[in-house]
Design a protein around this motif. Structure first.
Motif, short mmCIF file in Angstrom:
data_model
loop_
_atom_site.label_atom_id
_atom_site.label_comp_id
_atom_site.label_asym_id
_atom_site.label_seq_id
_atom_site.Cartn_x
_atom_site.Cartn_y
_atom_site.Cartn_z
N PHE A 1 11.12 -8.28 -1.52
CA PHE A 1 11.18 -7.18 -2.48
C PHE A 1 12.13 -6.08 -1.99
O PHE A 1 12.85 -5.47 -2.79
N ASP A 2 12.13 -5.82 -0.68
CA ASP A 2 13.09 -4.85 -0.12
C ASP A 2 14.52 -5.26 -0.44
O ASP A 2 15.34 -4.44 -0.89
N THR A 3 14.83 -6.53 -0.21
CA THR A 3 16.18 -7.03 -0.46
C THR A 3 16.52 -6.98 -1.94
O THR A 3 17.62 -6.57 -2.33
N MET A 4 15.55 -7.36 -2.77
CA MET A 4 15.80 -7.41 -4.21
C MET A 4 16.06 -6.00 -4.77
O MET A 4 17.01 -5.78 -5.51
N PHE A 5 15.20 -5.03 -4.39
CA PHE A 5 15.42 -3.66 -4.87
C PHE A 5 16.71 -3.08 -4.30
O PHE A 5 17.42 -2.34 -4.98
N SER B 1 4.20 -2.57 -3.06
CA SER B 1 3.39 -2.84 -1.88
C SER B 1 1.99 -2.28 -2.04
O SER B 1 1.00 -2.95 -1.77
N SER B 2 1.89 -1.02 -2.51
CA SER B 2 0.57 -0.39 -2.60
C SER B 2 -0.25 -0.96 -3.74
O SER B 2 -1.46 -1.09 -3.63
N GLN B 3 0.40 -1.30 -4.85
CA GLN B 3 -0.34 -1.75 -6.02
C GLN B 3 -0.66 -3.24 -5.99
O GLN B 3 -1.65 -3.67 -6.54
N PHE B 4 0.18 -4.01 -5.34
CA PHE B 4 -0.05 -5.45 -5.40
C PHE B 4 -0.13 -6.11 -4.03
O PHE B 4 -1.14 -6.71 -3.68
N LEU B 5 0.95 -5.96 -3.24
CA LEU B 5 1.02 -6.71 -1.99
C LEU B 5 -0.12 -6.35 -1.04
O LEU B 5 -0.74 -7.23 -0.45
N THR B 6 -0.39 -5.05 -0.89
CA THR B 6 -1.46 -4.64 0.02
C THR B 6 -2.80 -5.19 -0.45
O THR B 6 -3.60 -5.71 0.34
N LEU B 7 -3.06 -5.06 -1.76
CA LEU B 7 -4.32 -5.57 -2.31
C LEU B 7 -4.40 -7.08 -2.14
O LEU B 7 -5.44 -7.62 -1.74
N PHE B 8 -3.29 -7.76 -2.43
CA PHE B 8 -3.27 -9.22 -2.37
C PHE B 8 -3.50 -9.72 -0.95
O PHE B 8 -4.33 -10.60 -0.70
N THR B 9 -2.76 -9.15 0.01
CA THR B 9 -2.90 -9.59 1.40
C THR B 9 -4.26 -9.20 1.97
O THR B 9 -4.85 -9.95 2.75
N ASP C 1 7.50 0.62 -2.26
CA ASP C 1 6.17 1.10 -1.89
C ASP C 1 5.18 0.94 -3.03
O ASP C 1 4.00 0.66 -2.81
N MET C 2 5.66 1.13 -4.26
CA MET C 2 4.79 0.96 -5.42
C MET C 2 4.30 -0.47 -5.51
O MET C 2 3.11 -0.73 -5.70
#
Length: 851
Positions: A47-51, A262-270, A259-260
């Protein structure tokens, strides 16, 4: 010490099959944990690379300085900026180009007539920016939109909706707009940003359908000239911006977007996956401990002989821990390789099941490798520590004993300790749930309850196995009696073996009860609060979907079959400095269609300066009927509203209610989240529903449902969640089954002579297999019953602890729990198959001669 290590290695080599179950348990737990960490790192980097690629041409972003964030949302709502600022920004030295970025909700309808996306990620629409360096999307096929009604969509959306260039479809904004696809785009080199959908239109269309008034944009994208850095550009642009408007660098904007996600999806998912990794490792702990306990009990004479030959307690303990270390390191290292394979498999699997995550090489960091390795070693060594200490305490005279069968039972100290823990768990849990609601107290009580079950296992196993195994005496005769007595032989061993399965079943039962309770709560909410006959809604959750057109309520109201139709819109504002969601509606129709409980005041005269609020929120804000509440909207306007009504229930309606007239001056993109329709007397539900569906077809074809259908669809996401939970918990149950199978295998080795004698006195091979299988079923039954009891209790705790209003429904689904019980018993039978076959193949004479 060197001698101890050599002895340990020799012992492992000679009896490697004994530790197969331990190896697999550690391997599976470490592999799942490592796979989760690697996948999380890979997704973040992708996601970092894509953004970064998508926004590489944007050097500065001009936007509103303030945002209003409501509870439960991580990203606030900002007021639009005036597009007249573009001319001032373009005159700043160092600015090469500037363009408005208009963005709102817009959901495309696919070729099959169903909306695309909306299941969590946003469904976006905006203006197509002509400057390719300022546009996050890149035109891959076709051309840019040139006139009204023409759009570009991201390629992933087109593929999902079976759309192609030249097709005409509907875009919900939420008002339905007929559009023609003239181009396909990519984002950061990908067909789309995960499941986010995007539709790009002309600037005129974007202003018409996505903003409250022309001349407004979500932000202004700015590109710097040669030799101008991003921060220097921001400093220059800031000097010409009015109060309340800010500029940030393009890099900061990209980081915020990452960060959005990460906080909304990736953190919850992991985090979700890490929790299940922890459960799997906890289950593995019991299996590993049991394996070492049995193996060392069988080697009591061997250890005693070592002691008699001069080995110290420390050397025997060290030798045992050395064995555990070898198993731990080998299994954990192999688990790391398995984890990398799991991450690679998930990366390939997600696009196939509709989650097109950005592509990229796996990111394998030092932490994602070191942490699972350390956890695997610590879990294995920690599980083997107590058995190792016991092995070191073996007396030299034990070498004279003829048998090493473990017949340890439950001590009085264990019973007293377990009962004390259970009493403490009950007291803490009830306090945290009923007396002084606290998630921390409820969670602490749940952990204590689990500990008490584990401690009391050997105490309860004798009685439980006798009760559960009593039917076997009549159904299976001598074979059943022998199976029951074998399970009773070592209560501590039986309890330890069953504990692993108990934890897995408990967590499955917990989520089953919690899911059923959520469904019952939703059904109760709709039945109690919703007095309409049908509900019109868009099937979406999270940030997805475009909502309903506010014009739909008026169109439905004109039908001769309809008595009243009320739409519930959504707005945001700061109420006395705190961000809150507002329900925008017709208060008179609302009171007639929804049960609001006891109302203090009146909803009839809210007007443009009145507000209604729930009793709970009024108590939090210290407000009563007649008081003034200060509302600040996203456009920066502040207005004092009079609290003209305080109502009892907030279900479906929300905490704050204002009129559409009061919201109109401050609105952005207007939409309804729900339309409730009541029919006139004598109109059947089928006839009324058919009439509403005809009108709804003209507004993007949203879903029209009866009250029962609406309640079921509102809880539809729960079944999806439970399916994922069950799939993940299968790993924990698998590890538990490996533990049962390993324990039985070791027990057969321990009872070789006994089994030989049974065969010698006439027991057939089929009877011997049945005896071992039924012993496995009894152990599994004990674990399953305990898990069901613990899971039901923890489910009740979770329902009550997560219910702030104390009105959630608690439901015990008998059919689902019966299926869980059946799966547990079946799993026990399967776990006993291999040990039973191995026992039946024993040579009778050799078995009798075994010492």
């Amino acid at each position: 010490m060197n001698a101890s290590v050599r002895l340990s290695v020799s012992s492992l080599h000679a009896h490697k099959r004994r530790f197969a179950g331990t190896f697999l348990a550690v391997f599976l737990g470490v592999a799942f944990l490592a796979g989760t960490l690697v996948m999380g790192d890979t997704l973040r980097a992708s996601f970092d690379t894509m953004f970064g690629n998508a926004t590489s041409g944007t050097d500065a972003v001009v936007r509103s300085a303030d945002a209003i964030t409501t509870p439960g949302e991580s990203q606030g709502v900002r007021q639009p900026v005036d597009t007249d600022l573009i001319s001032a920004v373009e005159k700043v030295p160092g600015v090469a180009a500037a363009a408005p970025n208009i963005q709102g909700a817009g959901q495309l309808v696919g070729a099959n007539g169903k909306p695309i996306g909306g299941q969590g990620p946003p469904t976006l629409a905006g203006n197509w920016i002509a400057d390719p360096k300022l546009n996050s999307y890149r035109l891959a096929e076709g051309r840019a939109p040139e006139k009204s009604g023409e759009v570009v969509v991201n390629r992933g959306t087109a593929e999902k909706g079976d759309l192609k260039i030249g097709d005409t479809t509907t875009l919900r904004t939420p008002d339905p707009v007929k559009v023609t696809i003239v181009g396909l785009a990519t984002f950061g080199g990908e067909d789309g940003m995960a499941q986010v959908t995007f539709t790009g239109m002309t600037q005129a269309d974007a202003e018409k359908y996505l903003t409250a008034r022309p001349g407004e944009a979500s932000s202004i994208q700015v590109r710097a000239g040669p030799g101008i850095g991003q921060q220097e550009l921001v400093d220059r642009v800031t000097a010409v911006l009015p109060k309340g408007v800010e500029a940030i660098t393009g890099q900061e904007s990209a980081e915020e977007n990452t960060d959005m996600i990460s906080s909304q999806f990736l953190t919850l998912f992991t985090t979700f996956l890490l929790v299940f990794s922890g459960i799997a490792l906890l289950v593995a702990t019991f299996s590993i401990h049991n394996t070492f306990a049995i193996v060392l009990a069988q080697r009591a004479r061997e250890n005693a002989l070592l002691r008699a030959l001069g080995a110290s307690r420390r050397q025997v303990t060290a030798s045992t821990l050395a064995e555990a270390s070898v198993v731990a390191v080998l299994a954990s290292a192999t688990g790391l390789a398995g984890g990398i394979g799991i991450a690679a498999g998930l990366q390939a699997l997600f696009p196939a099941i509709g989650f097109p995550f950005p592509e990229g090489d796996l990111v394998i960091s030092a932490v994602s490798m070191a942490l699972p390795l350390a956890v695997g070693v610590v879990v294995c060594l920690g599980s083997a520590l107590l058995p190792a200490v016991r092995a070191g305490r073996t007396a030299p005279l034990a070498a004279l004993r003829e048998t090493a069968v473990d017949t340890t039972g439950a001590s009085r100290v264990r019973a007293v300790t377990g009962m004390g823990l259970a009493a403490l768990a009950l007291a803490v849990t009830l306090t945290g749930v009923l007396v002084s609601p606290s998630l921390w107290l409820a969670g602490t009580g749940a952990v204590l309850a689990l500990a008490s079950f584990v401690v009391l296992g050997p105490v309860a196993s004798t009685t439980a196995v006798r009760v559960l195994g009593s039917p076997l005496d009549r159904l299976r005769g001598v074979t059943g009696t022998l199976a029951r007595r074998n399970a009773l032989r070592s209560p501590r061993r039986t309890a330890a073996t069953a504990s692993a399965l108990m934890i897995g079943v408990a967590v499955v039962s917990l989520f089953t009860v919690f899911g059923a309770s959520l469904k019952a709560t939703m059904d109760q909410t709709v039945s109690r609060s919703f007095a309409g006959d049908v509900a019109v809604s868009t099937p979406s959750f999270g940030a997805g979907g475009s909502g309903l057109s506010p014009s739909l309520a008026g169109a439905v109201q004109q039908l001769p079959e309809v008595d009243r139709a009320v739409g519930l819109g959504r707005g945001v504002a700061e109420v006395d400095g705190k961000g809150r969601a507002l329900t925008v509606t017709d208060p008179l129709a609302l009171e007639r269609t929804f049960d609001l409980g006891t109302i203090d005041g009146s909803l009839r005269d809210l007007g443009t300066d009145g507000i209604a609020i729930t009793k709970t929120e009024a108590a939090k804000q210290g407000l009563t009927s007649g008081d003034k509440a200060r509302l600040t909207f996203t456009d920066g306007e502040t207005q004092n509203f009079t609290v003209r009504a305080v109502y009892g229930q907030s279900e479906l309606v929300g905490e704050y209610v204002i009129t559409r007239a009061a919201w109109a001056p401050h609105r952005t993109q207007d939409s309804d989240t729900l339309l409730a329709v009541s029919f006139k007397d004598g109109v059947s539900t089928d006839a009324g529903k058919a009439a509403v569906e005809k009108v709804a077809e003209q507004y993007g074809n949203p879903e029209v449902q009866t009250r029962d259908e609406y309640a079921q669809s509102s809880a539809g996401g729960i079944d999806m969640m439970l399916t994922l939970v069950y799939a993940l918990l299968a790993l924990a149950v698998l590890i538990a089954l490996l533990g049962i199978a390993n324990t039985l295998t070791l027990a057969i080795h321990e009872r070789t002579r006994e089994l030989g004698l049974l065969r010698a006195v006439g027991q057939t091979r089929s009877q011997l297999r049945a005896m071992v299988r039924w012993e496995s079923v009894l152990v599994a039954a004990f674990g399953t019953v305990g898990g069901l009891a613990l899971g039901a209790f923890l489910g009740w705790v979770l329902v009550k602890a997560s219910d702030g209003a104390s009105d959630s429904a608690f439901a015990m689904p008998p059919l689902q729990l019966a299926v869980v019980a059946l799966v547990g018993l079946t799993a026990g039978a399967l776990a006993g198959l291999r040990p039973a076959r191995r026992a039946a193949r024993l040579d009778v004479l050799r078995a009798i001669a075994t010492e």
